[in-house]
Write a protein that holds these residues in place. Structure first.
Motif, mmCIF file in Angstrom:
data_model
loop_
_atom_site.group_PDB
_atom_site.id
_atom_site.type_symbol
_atom_site.label_atom_id
_atom_site.label_comp_id
_atom_site.label_asym_id
_atom_site.label_seq_id
_atom_site.Cartn_x
_atom_site.Cartn_y
_atom_site.Cartn_z
ATOM 1 N N GLY A 168 -7.114 12.839 0.375
ATOM 2 C CA GLY A 168 -7.903 13.297 -0.772
ATOM 3 C C GLY A 168 -7.506 14.708 -1.182
ATOM 4 O O GLY A 168 -6.830 15.426 -0.444
ATOM 5 N N GLU B 8 -7.886 -2.648 3.134
ATOM 6 C CA GLU B 8 -7.291 -1.491 3.807
ATOM 7 C C GLU B 8 -8.122 -1.040 5.015
ATOM 8 O O GLU B 8 -7.639 -1.000 6.139
ATOM 9 C CB GLU B 8 -7.168 -0.315 2.818
ATOM 10 N N ASP C 149 0.849 -1.186 0.000
ATOM 11 C CA ASP C 149 0.000 0.000 0.000
ATOM 12 C C ASP C 149 0.891 1.244 0.000
ATOM 13 O O ASP C 149 1.865 1.309 0.743
ATOM 14 C CB ASP C 149 -0.894 -0.003 1.251
ATOM 15 N N GLY C 150 0.528 2.189 -0.879
ATOM 16 C CA GLY C 150 1.334 3.413 -0.976
ATOM 17 C C GLY C 150 2.479 3.243 -1.947
ATOM 18 O O GLY C 150 3.514 3.905 -1.813
ATOM 19 N N MET D 238 -1.316 5.149 3.719
ATOM 20 C CA MET D 238 -2.257 4.893 4.815
ATOM 21 C C MET D 238 -1.558 4.235 6.013
ATOM 22 O O MET D 238 -1.852 4.556 7.164
ATOM 23 C CB MET D 238 -3.376 3.993 4.291
ATOM 24 N N GLY E 284 0.622 10.368 2.545
ATOM 25 C CA GLY E 284 -0.007 9.757 1.372
ATOM 26 C C GLY E 284 0.098 8.239 1.410
ATOM 27 O O GLY E 284 -0.262 7.569 0.452
ATOM 28 N N PHE F 77 -7.319 10.367 11.172
ATOM 29 C CA PHE F 77 -7.013 10.100 9.761
ATOM 30 C C PHE F 77 -8.355 10.102 9.049
ATOM 31 O O PHE F 77 -9.293 9.431 9.472
ATOM 32 C CB PHE F 77 -6.358 8.727 9.601
ATOM 33 N N SER G 155 2.898 4.336 -4.778
ATOM 34 C CA SER G 155 3.279 5.555 -5.508
ATOM 35 C C SER G 155 4.328 6.359 -4.723
ATOM 36 O O SER G 155 4.881 7.327 -5.227
ATOM 37 C CB SER G 155 2.058 6.428 -5.790
ATOM 38 N N LEU H 264 -10.427 4.352 -0.499
ATOM 39 C CA LEU H 264 -9.767 3.217 0.157
ATOM 40 C C LEU H 264 -10.668 1.991 0.198
ATOM 41 O O LEU H 264 -11.871 2.083 0.421
ATOM 42 C CB LEU H 264 -9.298 3.634 1.548
ATOM 43 N N ARG H 265 -10.059 0.829 -0.036
ATOM 44 C CA ARG H 265 -10.819 -0.427 -0.181
ATOM 45 C C ARG H 265 -11.143 -1.024 1.176
ATOM 46 O O ARG H 265 -10.294 -1.090 2.065
ATOM 47 C CB ARG H 265 -10.030 -1.461 -0.989
HETATM 48 P P1 AFP Z 1 -1.145 4.247 -3.767
HETATM 49 O O1 AFP Z 1 -0.993 2.789 -3.393
HETATM 50 O O2 AFP Z 1 -1.671 4.432 -5.148
HETATM 51 O O3 AFP Z 1 0.055 5.054 -3.467
HETATM 52 O O4 AFP Z 1 -2.325 4.817 -2.819
HETATM 53 C C1 AFP Z 1 -2.124 4.875 -1.450
HETATM 54 C C2 AFP Z 1 -3.436 5.019 -0.790
HETATM 55 O O5 AFP Z 1 -4.304 4.004 -1.202
HETATM 56 C C3 AFP Z 1 -3.336 5.037 0.745
HETATM 57 O O6 AFP Z 1 -2.214 4.407 1.245
HETATM 58 C C4 AFP Z 1 -3.348 6.512 1.091
HETATM 59 O O7 AFP Z 1 -3.908 6.790 2.349
HETATM 60 C C5 AFP Z 1 -4.173 7.114 -0.015
HETATM 61 O O8 AFP Z 1 -4.022 6.256 -1.145
HETATM 62 C C6 AFP Z 1 -3.702 8.487 -0.355
HETATM 63 O O9 AFP Z 1 -4.503 9.033 -1.326
HETATM 64 P P2 AFP Z 1 -4.440 10.607 -1.689
HETATM 65 O O10 AFP Z 1 -3.097 10.822 -2.312
HETATM 66 O O11 AFP Z 1 -5.580 10.793 -2.653
HETATM 67 O O12 AFP Z 1 -4.633 11.401 -0.414
#
Ligand code: AFP
Length: 278
Positions: A164, A226, A87-88, A193, A191, A208, A90, A221-222
């Motif tokens: 968001g 998550e 997760d996260g 979770m 960014g 949060f 990116s 979020l799923r």
């Molecule tokens: P990625 O896996 O695409 O980086 O998303 C991470 C996530 O699902 C979660 O870990 C964060 O809380 C959320 O997205 C952040 O999303 P925003 O960038 O829209 O705030």
């Protein structure tokens, strides 16, 4: 169930090595939610699936990276594990902390069947948090996982982690978030979770939020991979988790990739969310 947690610990060590060895570039493929994938997303997913399906107590697994659950040859096995392998992801190119999230469901993929959950943190250190009756915090020292003790939230905290894009927030949400800052809450949002919620747990309180937005009216979020596992952890640590009105762990699911707005935090902050969203 302990064998599942032990297996996740072993996967954590291997994934932490993969994170050091694989590229930070995206692949051509994307997952079911349309997220772009890194090589390490795919490798972590394969590793967890294979490792869990070797266990006699695991009936099936369900990954954020896959469209459907995968069942093994032990139909009488009691547990289904839903997980987000990375997760996260990116945040991988920026070298920020990311995580693995997992929930252990008793026979059915629904919130009331969740009996344990956890997350792994790949940061400067390798750590893991597991909730059963208590929320226990572990750290890997290169040889052993050390139990650092139980985590507990205070009634009220000081951290505000609002997810968001603000442009897509409802007016009432912006007013709520601003009211916390006006009171002296500190912005702490990476960014990811896992690290964002972990920081609130470690600092003993805060909020949060990932609300419904104009571009994602059911949140981002799923539930299974998550929000339910983290909600379980927060409740066991003395906090609360709601979708604005309802308790997260009483929500139904409409497909394994179903999403929900979510607010997780200490009781005082969640009470304020409830007042705004009711
Ligand atoms: P990625 O896996 O695409 O980086 O998303 C991470 C996530 O699902 C979660 O870990 C964060 O809380 C959320 O997205 C952040 O999303 P925003 O960038 O829209 O705030």
């Amino acid at each position: 169930m302990n064998s599942i947690i032990e297996t996740m610990r072993e996967c954590a060590i291997q994934i932490s090595h993969l994170l050091k060895d694989t590229s930070t570039q995206y692949l051509e493929s994307s997952n079911t939610s349309g997220d772009m994938q890194l090589e390490v997303d795919v490798l972590a997913d394969q590793l967890i699936e294979k490792s869990l399906l070797e266990l006699r107590c695991v009936k099936g697994v369900c990954s954020e990276e896959k469209p459907v659950a995968v069942y093994n040859d032990y139909p009488d096995a009691p547990y289904i594990v839903a997980y987000d392998p990375l997760d996260g992801s990116s945040l991988v190119d920026s070298d920020l902390t990311i995580g693995t999230i997992f929930g252990i469901y008793d026979n059915e993929l629904k919130a009331p069947a969740l009996i344990a959950s956890g997350y792994i943190l790949y940061g400067p250190r390798l750590e893991m948090v597991v909730a059963q009756t208590q929320v226990l915090h572990y750290r890997y020292n290169g040889t052993l996982w050390r139990n650092l003790g139980a985590l507990q939230l205070n009634h009220k905290g000081k951290i505000n982690a609002p997810g968001g894009t603000q442009k897509h927030w409802e007016h009432r949400h912006k007013t709520l978030i601003d009211s916390f800052f006006a009171e002296g809450y500190r912005l702490r949002y990476s960014g990811g979770m896992v690290p964002d919620l972990h920081q609130i747990l470690i600092k003993s309180g805060g909020l949060f939020s990932y609300p419904a937005t104009s571009d994602a009216p059911k949140g981002k979020l799923r539930k299974l991979f998550e929000v339910f596992p983290l909600a379980f952890i927060y409740e066991k640590a003395g906090g609360e988790a709601i979708d604005g009105k309802k308790r997260i762990l009483e929500l139904d699911i409409d497909g394994i990739h179903d999403t929900t707005p979510c607010f997780l935090g200490s009781p005082s902050e969640i009470e304020r969310v409830r007042k705004v969203y009711e």
